[in-house]
Design a protein around this motif. Structure first.
Motif, mmCIF file in Angstrom:
data_model
loop_
_atom_site.group_PDB
_atom_site.id
_atom_site.type_symbol
_atom_site.label_atom_id
_atom_site.label_comp_id
_atom_site.label_asym_id
_atom_site.label_seq_id
_atom_site.Cartn_x
_atom_site.Cartn_y
_atom_site.Cartn_z
ATOM 1 N N ALA A 118 0.837 -1.206 0.000
ATOM 2 C CA ALA A 118 0.000 0.000 0.000
ATOM 3 C C ALA A 118 0.876 1.262 0.000
ATOM 4 N N CYS A 119 0.522 2.220 0.845
ATOM 5 C CA CYS A 119 1.195 3.522 0.783
ATOM 6 C C CYS A 119 2.668 3.450 1.171
ATOM 7 N N SER A 120 3.069 2.375 1.849
ATOM 8 C CA SER A 120 4.479 2.220 2.230
ATOM 9 C C SER A 120 5.298 1.560 1.115
ATOM 10 N N GLN A 224 -11.713 2.563 7.951
ATOM 11 C CA GLN A 224 -12.147 3.166 9.216
ATOM 12 C C GLN A 224 -11.172 4.307 9.517
ATOM 13 N N GLY A 225 -11.529 5.479 9.012
ATOM 14 C CA GLY A 225 -10.601 6.604 8.947
ATOM 15 C C GLY A 225 -10.033 7.055 10.282
ATOM 16 N N ARG A 226 -10.900 7.110 11.291
ATOM 17 C CA ARG A 226 -10.427 7.663 12.565
ATOM 18 C C ARG A 226 -9.358 6.774 13.205
ATOM 19 N N GLU A 227 -9.575 5.449 13.154
ATOM 20 C CA GLU A 227 -8.600 4.509 13.731
ATOM 21 C C GLU A 227 -7.287 4.562 12.944
ATOM 22 N N GLY A 289 -4.281 14.609 -3.679
ATOM 23 C CA GLY A 289 -4.877 13.690 -2.720
ATOM 24 C C GLY A 289 -3.894 12.592 -2.364
ATOM 25 N N ASN A 290 -4.434 11.490 -1.883
ATOM 26 C CA ASN A 290 -3.596 10.354 -1.494
ATOM 27 C C ASN A 290 -3.461 9.406 -2.689
ATOM 28 N N THR A 291 -2.252 9.286 -3.208
ATOM 29 C CA THR A 291 -2.016 8.380 -4.348
ATOM 30 C C THR A 291 -1.280 7.120 -3.898
#
Ligand code: COA
Length: 333
Positions: A118-120, A224-227, A289-291
């Protein structure tokens, strides 16, 4: 492991990036879901994102970013012997997107494969390529973070559709020559216990898409964005501290932090906790945004081309993503 103790130092000899032409603004999204520019910008810092054209795939964006990185590195595709594409949005489940990129580039001498972190992912790829070059297995590695997240978004879910975008970034790695910079330290980590916080449930072997579930949006991102937010701040702070320490640096020695571009509030929280002033933190998420895996790669290339750092400067990159995964790297440019 501390890369600064490795026998063969490795440097980044070129960077490149590509984003699609089509811009989707927050105001455009107001017409699609119950949201507002004010809500999106104040919660995330995002103003707009790029959306790939029809028929434009992850591999196409990856190829364009790679061509720019190769040009800057001053080598041809034939000289590349390793291609790693970090992506969670491959063109196809198999073959790998890296193989499509290899064919597009004509990099006939390369071994090519994808990684999924993912993002990493881009920083995972960097650590892997660095080690493989250090060990003498390869000489010129092309690492790419590329995503077409727009294909995996539920455009009716305001919790996620406002956050993500498409794009690609790349870097060429090779052995560092005397007087050149090098990768000083890197850190990678995962915690699969939190896998369900951010995932795409359908389309894999656990949940193939069938006629019966085709309308359930299973092949789209759920979060679950907040977590995720809380875990991201802690993991990115810790990973950054580790590489700063292992590289033998202090926060004052750092010229620029290139963080994952998910949310400006996450970025601000990290720079606060690391005691690194905001002006030393590179941000371009308002535009893209988040790519995911592409985010740090694009940010590094933009910062490089904008002259935000020069030879001898110390840079920290730090990411967090689904898995959960996290990663950081300290680089002397
Ligand atoms: N527009 C308007 N309202 C929205 C919305 C949107 N696009 N998305 C969610 N909301 C609503 C929610 O439904 C909720 O309403 P409720 O209180 O009536 O239930 C309200 O806004 C607040 O939601 P909450 O989740 O508390 O907001 P938040 O301040 O945590 O911000 C995120 C939400 C997603 C922006 C934030 O949690 C975040 O960025 N998390 C990390 C996500 C991330 O970076 N993921 C990728 C990691 S690589």
């Amino acid at each position: 492991m501390n890369e600064s103790t490795s026998v063969t130092p490795v440097t980044i000899s070129g960077t490149g990036s590509y984003v699609p032409e089509k811009i989707l603004t927050n105001t455009d999204l107001e017409k699609i879901v119950d949201t507002s520019d004010e809500w999106i910008f104040s919660r995330t810092g995002i103003k707009e994102r790029r959306i790939a054209a029809e028929g434009e795939f992850t591999s196409h964006m990856a190829t364009k970013a790679a061509e720019r990185a190769l040009e800057q590195a001053g080598i041809t595709a034939k000289e590349v012997d390793l291609i790693i594409v970090a992506t969670i949005t491959p063109d196809t489940l198999t073959p790998s997107t890296a193989c499509y990129v290899q064919a597009n580039l004509g990099a006939s001498s390369a071994v090519a494969f994808d990684i999924s972190a993912a993002c990493s992912g881009f920083l995972y790829a960097m650590k892997l390529a660095k080690r493989l070059i250090s060990d003498g297995a390869y000489q010129n590695a092309l690492i790419i973070g590329a995503e077409k997240l727009s294909s995996f978004i539920n455009w009716k879910d305001r919790n996620t559709c406002v956050l993500f975008g498409d794009g690609a970034g790349a870097a060429v790695l090779r052995k560092s020559e005397p007087g050149e910079g090098r990768i000083l330290a890197s850190e990678t980590g995962s915690d699969g216990r939190h896998a369900g916080l951010l995932d795409i449930k359908g389309g894999g072997s656990a949940c193939p898409i069938t006629m019966a579930n085709a309308t359930d949006n299973l092949a789209t991102l759920a979060m679950q964005g907040r977590e995720v937010f809380k875990l991201a701040v802690t993991a990115m702070r810790q990973a950054s501290e580790k590489v700063i320490e292992r590289a033998g640096l202090t926060p004052d020695d750092i010229t620029l932090v290139v963080p994952h571009q998910a949310n400006l509030r996450i970025i601000d929280a990290i720079s606060d906790r690391l005691a690194i002033p905001n002006e030393k933190v590179f941000v371009n998420l308002h535009k893209y945004g988040n790519t995911s895996a592409a985010a740090i790669a694009i940010a590094l290339d933009e910062a490089h081309r904008e002259g935000k750092f020069k030879r001898g400067d110390n840079i920290i990159m730090v990411a967090f993503g689904a898995g959960l995964t996290w990663a950081a790297a300290a680089i002397e440019w």
